[in-house]
Motif scaffolding. Structure first.
Motif, mmCIF file in Angstrom:
data_model
loop_
_atom_site.group_PDB
_atom_site.id
_atom_site.type_symbol
_atom_site.label_atom_id
_atom_site.label_comp_id
_atom_site.label_asym_id
_atom_site.label_seq_id
_atom_site.Cartn_x
_atom_site.Cartn_y
_atom_site.Cartn_z
ATOM 1 N N THR A 254 0.885 -1.042 0.237
ATOM 2 C CA THR A 254 -0.051 -0.016 0.044
ATOM 3 C C THR A 254 0.908 1.291 0.056
ATOM 4 O O THR A 254 1.961 1.380 0.745
ATOM 5 C CB THR A 254 -0.976 0.067 1.340
ATOM 6 N N LEU A 255 0.459 2.282 -0.909
ATOM 7 C CA LEU A 255 1.212 3.554 -1.060
ATOM 8 C C LEU A 255 0.891 4.391 0.074
ATOM 9 O O LEU A 255 -0.896 4.935 -0.025
ATOM 10 C CB LEU A 255 1.072 4.089 -2.160
ATOM 11 N N PRO A 256 1.535 4.794 0.979
ATOM 12 C CA PRO A 256 1.277 6.079 2.112
ATOM 13 C C PRO A 256 0.998 7.349 1.273
ATOM 14 O O PRO A 256 1.576 7.505 0.408
ATOM 15 C CB PRO A 256 2.226 5.914 2.993
ATOM 16 N N ASN A 257 0.180 7.989 2.149
ATOM 17 C CA ASN A 257 -0.083 9.662 1.624
ATOM 18 C C ASN A 257 1.334 10.543 1.921
ATOM 19 O O ASN A 257 0.910 11.190 3.038
ATOM 20 C CB ASN A 257 -1.191 10.068 2.231
ATOM 21 N N ASP A 258 2.216 10.200 1.419
ATOM 22 C CA ASP A 258 3.511 11.049 1.716
ATOM 23 C C ASP A 258 4.363 11.274 0.278
ATOM 24 O O ASP A 258 4.326 10.425 -0.419
ATOM 25 C CB ASP A 258 4.690 10.222 2.401
ATOM 26 N N ASP A 259 4.411 12.670 -0.004
ATOM 27 C CA ASP A 259 4.900 13.153 -1.396
ATOM 28 C C ASP A 259 6.191 12.453 -1.592
ATOM 29 O O ASP A 259 6.548 12.137 -2.695
ATOM 30 C CB ASP A 259 4.704 14.596 -1.475
ATOM 31 N N ASN A 260 6.970 12.495 -0.429
ATOM 32 C CA ASN A 260 8.630 11.976 -0.690
ATOM 33 C C ASN A 260 8.370 10.440 -0.972
ATOM 34 O O ASN A 260 9.106 10.002 -2.118
ATOM 35 C CB ASN A 260 9.499 12.390 0.632
ATOM 36 N N ILE A 261 7.454 9.776 -0.496
ATOM 37 C CA ILE A 261 7.664 8.404 -0.755
ATOM 38 C C ILE A 261 6.854 8.016 -2.082
ATOM 39 O O ILE A 261 7.253 6.841 -2.804
ATOM 40 C CB ILE A 261 6.767 7.723 0.588
ATOM 41 N N LYS A 262 5.679 8.831 -2.472
ATOM 42 C CA LYS A 262 5.412 8.659 -3.686
ATOM 43 C C LYS A 262 6.283 8.960 -4.930
ATOM 44 O O LYS A 262 6.402 8.025 -5.762
ATOM 45 C CB LYS A 262 4.085 9.657 -3.947
ATOM 46 N N ILE A 302 16.272 9.818 0.778
ATOM 47 C CA ILE A 302 17.037 10.604 1.667
ATOM 48 C C ILE A 302 16.230 11.870 2.403
ATOM 49 O O ILE A 302 16.512 12.153 3.741
ATOM 50 C CB ILE A 302 18.379 11.498 1.092
ATOM 51 N N ALA A 303 15.144 12.230 1.649
ATOM 52 C CA ALA A 303 14.403 13.060 2.195
ATOM 53 C C ALA A 303 13.572 12.892 3.496
ATOM 54 O O ALA A 303 13.036 13.441 4.219
ATOM 55 C CB ALA A 303 13.434 13.880 1.312
#
Length: 309
Positions: A254-262, A302-303
């Protein structure tokens, strides 16, 4: 000759007539004249005596000077060696320790003497994410870093800028340093300087989402395969099968709601598709694009999880 009219007798001595008598003064004068006629020791004879003594004195003086010079040199060498031992060697040891600490930093949890902190440190060391990169320079000026990055890209070298102040430029990534040696030799001809660097991230299992954990295994697999192929090495079929298996595990999370992870997930997918395309087409340009996507994914990672310090 004798004078008939008198009792005086004269004799010629040195061309002059002198009265001859039996008195002792005449004998005395003759002896004095003979002494005057005897040759006196000349100055050159005295100088010869002095010269006979001078070699001995000169040799003695030379030995004394040599002994003094040897003592002075021994003092200078001994003092210099002592200075090196006391000052230079400790600094070199200290510098070596700092370099090792920079490349292999110790987690902050290990400094806590409690058992819980030690357990957390062991967990972090066992599950932390590590990769190796080729670094093309570090800049204090972000504009200068961007200008040099454009120059590298014009030479068909993947590059990504990481950090703010300073800014580091990464131009290749692999699962370990050995895989990057061949690439580094190629890039040296087109760059000012390069440095193969080991990266370790301060994250634990409790902090990483399932998609991140699955992504780390996939990332290391893609970094290893692309680096080996770009360095003109061979990849076995088993590695390609494992890559496919890791990718399926990754995209199932599942893809979390985080811009860096996306962004991280997006670059990972792009890198995988490019690597599979290379397997079919064998075009080196696809490997360079794969490396570029992996570097972008690393920047997003890294972010979220900073490097250990």
């Amino acid at each position: 000759m004798m004078d008939k009219h008198g009792q005086e007798i004269t004799v010629k001595i040195n061309g002059k007539e002198r009265p001859f008598t039996t008195d002792k003064p005449i004998e005395t004068n003759i002896l004095e004249n003979e002494k005057e006629a005897e040759p006196r020791p000349s100055a050159s004879f005295q100088q010869k005596k002095r010269k006979k003594r001078s070699p001995i004195i000169g040799a003695l003086n030379a030995r004394i000077k040599s002994a003094i010079f040897s003592i002075m040199m021994a003092v200078i060498i001994g003092t210099s060696f002592g200075f090196i031992v006391l000052n230079v060697i400790p600094k070199e040891k200290e510098h070596s320790g700092q370099t090792l600490e920079t490349e292999l930093p110790v987690p902050a949890e290990s400094k806590d003497p409690t058992g819980q902190a030690a357990e957390s440190a062991n967990e972090a060391a066992a599950s932390s994410f590590t990769v190796s990169v080729i670094q093309a320079g570090v800049f204090t000026d972000r504009e200068a870093a961007a200008a040099y990055a454009r120059q590298l890209q014009s030479s068909a070298i993947p590059v990504v800028a990481v950090g703010e102040k300073p800014v580091a430029l990464f131009i290749a990534v692999g699962s370990d340093k050995q895989q990057l040696q061949a690439i580094n030799e190629r890039y040296k001809q087109k760059t000012h300087s390069t440095y193969i660097k080991f990266l370790s991230f301060a994250s634990t299992d409790r902090e990483r989402k399932p998609v991140i954990k699955a992504g780390e295994a996939l990332y290391r697999e893609m970094a290893a395969i692309s680096a080996i192929l770009l360095g003109k090495g061979d990849v076995h079929k088993e590695e390609w099968k494992k890559l496919e298996s890791d990718y399926k595990q990754f995209i199932s999370q599942t893809l979390p709601n985080d811009d860096n992870i996306k962004r991280y997930v997006s670059h990972m997918k792009a890198a995988y598709n490019l690597l599979i395309a290379y397997k079919t087409n064998q075009q080196e340009e696809l490997l360079q694009k794969t490396q570029q996507e992996l570097l972008e994914a690393l920047k997003s990672y890294i972010a979220v999880f900073p490097l250990r310090s």
